[in-house]
Enzyme design. Structure first.
Site, PDB file in Angstrom:
ATOM      1  N   TRP A   1       0.807  -1.222   0.000  1.00 37.17           N
ATOM      2  CA  TRP A   1       0.000   0.000   0.000  1.00 37.17           C
ATOM      3  C   TRP A   1       0.842   1.275   0.000  1.00 37.17           C
ATOM      4  O   TRP A   1       0.295   2.353  -0.203  1.00 37.17           O
ATOM      5  CB  TRP A   1      -0.948   0.015   1.215  1.00 37.17           C
ATOM      6  CG  TRP A   1      -0.249  -0.256   2.520  1.00 37.17           C
ATOM      7  CD1 TRP A   1      -0.208  -1.450   3.182  1.00 37.17           C
ATOM      8  CD2 TRP A   1       0.539   0.653   3.303  1.00 37.17           C
ATOM      9  NE1 TRP A   1       0.553  -1.340   4.318  1.00 37.17           N
ATOM     10  CE2 TRP A   1       1.020  -0.049   4.422  1.00 37.17           C
ATOM     11  CE3 TRP A   1       0.867   1.997   3.166  1.00 37.17           C
ATOM     12  CZ2 TRP A   1       1.834   0.538   5.391  1.00 37.17           C
ATOM     13  CZ3 TRP A   1       1.681   2.598   4.134  1.00 37.17           C
ATOM     14  CH2 TRP A   1       2.147   1.863   5.229  1.00 37.17           C
ATOM     15  N   ASN A   2       2.144   1.185   0.265  1.00 39.66           N
ATOM     16  CA  ASN A   2       2.887   2.449   0.436  1.00 39.66           C
ATOM     17  C   ASN A   2       3.222   3.150  -0.867  1.00 39.66           C
ATOM     18  O   ASN A   2       3.278   4.373  -0.930  1.00 39.66           O
ATOM     19  CB  ASN A   2       4.127   2.249   1.308  1.00 39.66           C
ATOM     20  CG  ASN A   2       5.089   1.241   0.755  1.00 39.66           C
ATOM     21  OD1 ASN A   2       4.766   0.475  -0.156  1.00 39.66           O
ATOM     22  ND2 ASN A   2       6.291   1.215   1.300  1.00 39.66           N
TER      23      ASN A   2
ATOM     24  N   LYS B   1      -2.146  -8.240  -8.015  1.00 42.19           N
ATOM     25  CA  LYS B   1      -2.995  -8.128  -6.839  1.00 42.19           C
ATOM     26  C   LYS B   1      -2.533  -6.931  -6.022  1.00 42.19           C
ATOM     27  O   LYS B   1      -1.548  -7.001  -5.291  1.00 42.19           O
ATOM     28  CB  LYS B   1      -2.922  -9.386  -5.968  1.00 42.19           C
ATOM     29  CG  LYS B   1      -4.020  -9.389  -4.914  1.00 42.19           C
ATOM     30  CD  LYS B   1      -3.645 -10.084  -3.616  1.00 42.19           C
ATOM     31  CE  LYS B   1      -2.905  -9.225  -2.649  1.00 42.19           C
ATOM     32  NZ  LYS B   1      -3.628  -8.054  -2.113  1.00 42.19           N
TER      33      LYS B   1
ATOM     34  N   GLU C   1      10.988  -8.080  -2.893  1.00 44.41           N
ATOM     35  CA  GLU C   1      11.453  -6.802  -2.331  1.00 44.41           C
ATOM     36  C   GLU C   1      10.828  -6.708  -0.953  1.00 44.41           C
ATOM     37  O   GLU C   1       9.648  -6.400  -0.825  1.00 44.41           O
ATOM     38  CB  GLU C   1      10.979  -5.634  -3.203  1.00 44.41           C
ATOM     39  CG  GLU C   1      11.560  -5.602  -4.592  1.00 44.41           C
ATOM     40  CD  GLU C   1      13.054  -5.374  -4.614  1.00 44.41           C
ATOM     41  OE1 GLU C   1      13.631  -4.994  -3.581  1.00 44.41           O
ATOM     42  OE2 GLU C   1      13.648  -5.621  -5.670  1.00 44.41           O
ATOM     43  N   LEU C   2      11.610  -6.999   0.082  1.00 42.14           N
ATOM     44  CA  LEU C   2      11.027  -7.143   1.422  1.00 42.14           C
ATOM     45  C   LEU C   2      11.424  -5.989   2.337  1.00 42.14           C
ATOM     46  O   LEU C   2      11.768  -4.915   1.868  1.00 42.14           O
ATOM     47  CB  LEU C   2      11.424  -8.514   1.973  1.00 42.14           C
ATOM     48  CG  LEU C   2      11.137  -9.684   1.006  1.00 42.14           C
ATOM     49  CD1 LEU C   2      11.605 -11.012   1.571  1.00 42.14           C
ATOM     50  CD2 LEU C   2       9.662  -9.755   0.643  1.00 42.14           C
TER      51      LEU C   2
ATOM     52  N   CYS D   1      10.279   1.231   2.491  1.00 40.22           N
ATOM     53  CA  CYS D   1      11.210   0.194   2.939  1.00 40.22           C
ATOM     54  C   CYS D   1      12.652   0.680   2.912  1.00 40.22           C
ATOM     55  O   CYS D   1      13.528   0.044   3.480  1.00 40.22           O
ATOM     56  CB  CYS D   1      11.033  -1.066   2.107  1.00 40.22           C
ATOM     57  SG  CYS D   1      11.080  -0.726   0.351  1.00 40.22           S
TER      58      CYS D   1
ATOM     59  N   GLU E   1      14.966  -4.883  -9.107  1.00 41.31           N
ATOM     60  CA  GLU E   1      14.019  -4.219  -9.991  1.00 41.31           C
ATOM     61  C   GLU E   1      14.696  -2.978 -10.547  1.00 41.31           C
ATOM     62  O   GLU E   1      15.433  -2.296  -9.838  1.00 41.31           O
ATOM     63  CB  GLU E   1      12.751  -3.839  -9.221  1.00 41.31           C
ATOM     64  CG  GLU E   1      11.981  -5.073  -8.774  1.00 41.31           C
ATOM     65  CD  GLU E   1      10.608  -4.763  -8.212  1.00 41.31           C
ATOM     66  OE1 GLU E   1      10.481  -3.786  -7.455  1.00 41.31           O
ATOM     67  OE2 GLU E   1       9.660  -5.512  -8.514  1.00 41.31           O
TER      68      GLU E   1
HETATM   69  P1  ADP Z   1       2.665  -4.466   4.552  1.00 38.05           P
HETATM   70  O1  ADP Z   1       3.187  -4.788   5.902  1.00 38.05           O
HETATM   71  O2  ADP Z   1       3.452  -3.486   3.775  1.00 38.05           O
HETATM   72  O3  ADP Z   1       1.180  -4.290   4.473  1.00 38.05           O
HETATM   73  P2  ADP Z   1       2.251  -7.104   3.556  1.00 38.05           P
HETATM   74  O4  ADP Z   1       3.357  -8.045   3.252  1.00 38.05           O
HETATM   75  O5  ADP Z   1       1.315  -7.439   4.627  1.00 38.05           O
HETATM   76  O6  ADP Z   1       2.997  -5.744   3.738  1.00 38.05           O
HETATM   77  O7  ADP Z   1       1.407  -6.817   2.258  1.00 38.05           O
HETATM   78  C1  ADP Z   1       1.958  -6.660   0.969  1.00 38.05           C
HETATM   79  C2  ADP Z   1       1.030  -7.308  -0.032  1.00 38.05           C
HETATM   80  O8  ADP Z   1       0.960  -8.698   0.256  1.00 38.05           O
HETATM   81  C3  ADP Z   1      -0.396  -6.798  -0.007  1.00 38.05           C
HETATM   82  O9  ADP Z   1      -0.898  -6.749  -1.328  1.00 38.05           O
HETATM   83  C4  ADP Z   1      -1.105  -7.863   0.801  1.00 38.05           C
HETATM   84  O10 ADP Z   1      -2.465  -7.949   0.496  1.00 38.05           O
HETATM   85  C5  ADP Z   1      -0.392  -9.098   0.322  1.00 38.05           C
HETATM   86  N1  ADP Z   1      -0.538 -10.265   1.188  1.00 38.05           N
HETATM   87  C6  ADP Z   1      -0.696 -10.335   2.518  1.00 38.05           C
HETATM   88  N2  ADP Z   1      -0.827 -11.611   2.929  1.00 38.05           N
HETATM   89  C7  ADP Z   1      -0.734 -12.383   1.816  1.00 38.05           C
HETATM   90  C8  ADP Z   1      -0.804 -13.791   1.559  1.00 38.05           C
HETATM   91  N3  ADP Z   1      -0.967 -14.671   2.533  1.00 38.05           N
HETATM   92  N4  ADP Z   1      -0.671 -14.211   0.282  1.00 38.05           N
HETATM   93  C9  ADP Z   1      -0.478 -13.332  -0.714  1.00 38.05           C
HETATM   94  N5  ADP Z   1      -0.424 -12.003  -0.535  1.00 38.05           N
HETATM   95  C10 ADP Z   1      -0.553 -11.524   0.698  1.00 38.05           C
END
Ligand code: ADP
Length: 485
Positions: A156-157, A180, A255-256, A289, A463
């Site tokens: 979302w950022n 997604k 990208e974590l 990040c 990327e």
């Molecule tokens: P943040 O902490 O930045 O919200 P997340 O890793 O929770 O990061 O979310 C990043 C993306 O991963 C979002 O699009 C979120 O909907 C998606 N996401 C969260 N859980 C899952 C999952 N179990 N499988 C696939 N995508 C997911």
């Protein structure tokens, strides 16, 4: 303020060129973080819609993979033009759902466009090799081919530019995709569908599904037609996706999270360091990040740096992103706010001194004051965990070795920054920092021309840069025999 009038606010999935609702008809509300009001809804889709989107992407791939590099380059050029022609409307939509200031939102759309243009150029340079053959009667050739259907999951950022970095190289390589977007900020993701239509990109090349993350994610991981997963988000979800993608041995780019250190040595240009610190800390209200998580400042300039940083921080104009002159918007939601508060409480309990800020902003909602905490120590939570908010902890160090050890004492390795005017130190320190990206006397270094990505638990792959398209390509070795006399 219900902004239904924004021309890019699409409240449906895009599957095979059709805008469709969730099978169940169910929806998810999308909220403006600046005022808590519901902006609109998006489909609450799950496994079935995702499977159909993958099928549509696979069907489109059969013809898309045969397009020429020049055709795909031209599509991306038209996509670039569509972004720039609609920069203001796209920026407004981004601010409404995400909270960042309009100036930053315009910058993000500009960055999306720059990424698209970069990959329009790179599309024409996916060179293979002709290798000197060890056999007199055979030729040895290496071709690059698109991997196939790509699944792109974004946070979302940066809901626009994170998708740009995935969709653009996919198109450049000849791949189709299923995207997604994050459930908190889906509209900037769905807008890519409208932009693709405007650019004449064939139906099914870009598919976008919103809804329940785990259901959509599970199908994207399990479906054998998906050949690559590209993800930007938390390390926790990244690890989950990595393990699930293993079942069908997909390519992965991750990208974590980060835990960026920002080192200021005694010999640094202090004003320049503070200027860099402000962007490296407060961009997107600290929700990136690559945002600085920890400032390490050498004892000789510690007090002066804290004073200057505090002064600049307290001068930041906080408010709803749509208002003129606002530099810092709200945090994304109450959960983010509570987490930031927790970091401050933990730090003060362990001897940290709040120099400015430190609490929820008088504006209410999810606004938080730009905060500087002096006398930070490694026992505090932010030494290991990502703050993702406008809090700047400042640690003191004595020697270069100590600073490097502190900076590297984390599981993450995304971005880092340091300030020095000593050339020998600059080369020494850049070599010692275990990070994928290093800013030397610079606090903002992201650009499409350079490879973005991390080491350690910050991720896999890059990327942007000429590296950015590699993960979307398979290498095919061809040996042509029977060429003797
Ligand atoms: P943040 O902490 O930045 O919200 P997340 O890793 O929770 O990061 O979310 C990043 C993306 O991963 C979002 O699009 C979120 O909907 C998606 N996401 C969260 N859980 C899952 C999952 N179990 N499988 C696939 N995508 C997911």
């Amino acid at each position: 303020m219900l902004k239904q009038s924004n021309p890019f606010m699409k409240q449906a999935n895009l599957i095979g060129g059709e805008w469709v609702a969730a099978d169940s008809g169910e929806t998810i509300d999308v909220v403006n973080p600046a005022n808590g009001q519901v902006l609109g809804t998006v489909p609450k889709s799950g496994q079935a819609e995702t499977a159909r989107a993958i099928d549509a992407a696979q069907k489109a791939f059969e013809s898309f993979r045969k397009t020429t590099a020049l055709e795909r380059s031209n599509m991306l050029r038209r996509l670039h033009a569509a972004l720039m022609d609609n920069q203001d409307a796209l920026a407004e939509l981004l601010t409404l759902e995400q909270g960042k200031s309009l100036a930053e939102a315009k910058g993000e759309i500009g960055a999306s466009a720059a990424n698209v243009l970069w990959f329009a150029e790179e599309a024409r340079r996916t060179y293979g090799d002709v290798i000197p053959s060890p056999w007199a009667d055979r030729r040895v050739m290496v071709n690059k081919e698109p991997v196939g259907v790509v699944a792109a999951i974004t946070p979302w950022n940066f809901p626009s530019s994170m998708l740009a970095r995935k969709i653009a190289p996919a198109i450049a390589a000849g791949c189709t995709s299923v995207a997604k977007p994050a459930e908190l900020t889906p509209y900037s993701g769905l807008a890519w569908g409208l932009l693709a239509e405007e650019a004449g990109i064939p139906p099914g090349v870009i598919n976008i599904v919103t809804g329940t993350a785990s259901e959509i994610g599970d199908e994207l991981c399990a479906n054998p037609l998906v050949r690559k997963i590209t993800f930007t988000g938390s390390t926790r979800v990244g690890k989950l996706l990595l393990s699930k993608a293993a079942a069908t041995v997909k390519k992965v780019s991750m990208e974590l999270g980060g835990n960026a250190p920002f080192l200021v040595f005694d010999d640094a240009d202090l004003d320049r360091a503070v200027e860099g610190a402000m962007v490296a800390k407060y961009r997107n209200s600290g929700q990136t990040c690559v945002c600085t998580n920890r400032f390490f400042v050498q004892a000789g300039v510690y007090d002066a740096f804290v004073e200057k940083l505090a002064k600049a921080s307290s001068a930041l104009k906080v408010g709803p992103g749509v208002e003129d002159g606002v530099q810092q918007g709200p945090l994304i939601d109450e959960t983010a706010l509570a987490k930031v508060e927790e970091f401050v409480t933990d730090a003060t309990a362990k001897g940290g001194k709040v120099v400015v800020g430190g609490k929820r902003h008088a504006l209410g909602g999810s606004f938080f004051e730009p905060t500087v905490i002096a006398e930070a120590t490694p026992k505090m939570k932010f030494m290991k965990e990502e703050i993702f908010g406008p809090v700047a902890p400042v640690f003191r160090f004595e020697t270069e070795e100590e600073a490097i050890a502190l900076a590297n004492d984390t599981d993450y390795g995304l971005a880092c920054y340091f300030y020095t005017n000593d050339l020998r130190r600059a080369f020494r320190v850049m070599g010692e920092l275990k990070y994928g990206m290093v800013g030397v006397n610079e606090g903002l270094i992201t650009t499409p021309e350079a490879p973005f990505g991390g080491v350690k638990e910050s991720g896999l792959g890059r990327e942007g840069g000429h590296q950015g398209i590699e993960d979307y390509l398979d290498t095919k070795y061809v040996c042509i025999g029977g060429l003797g006399d």
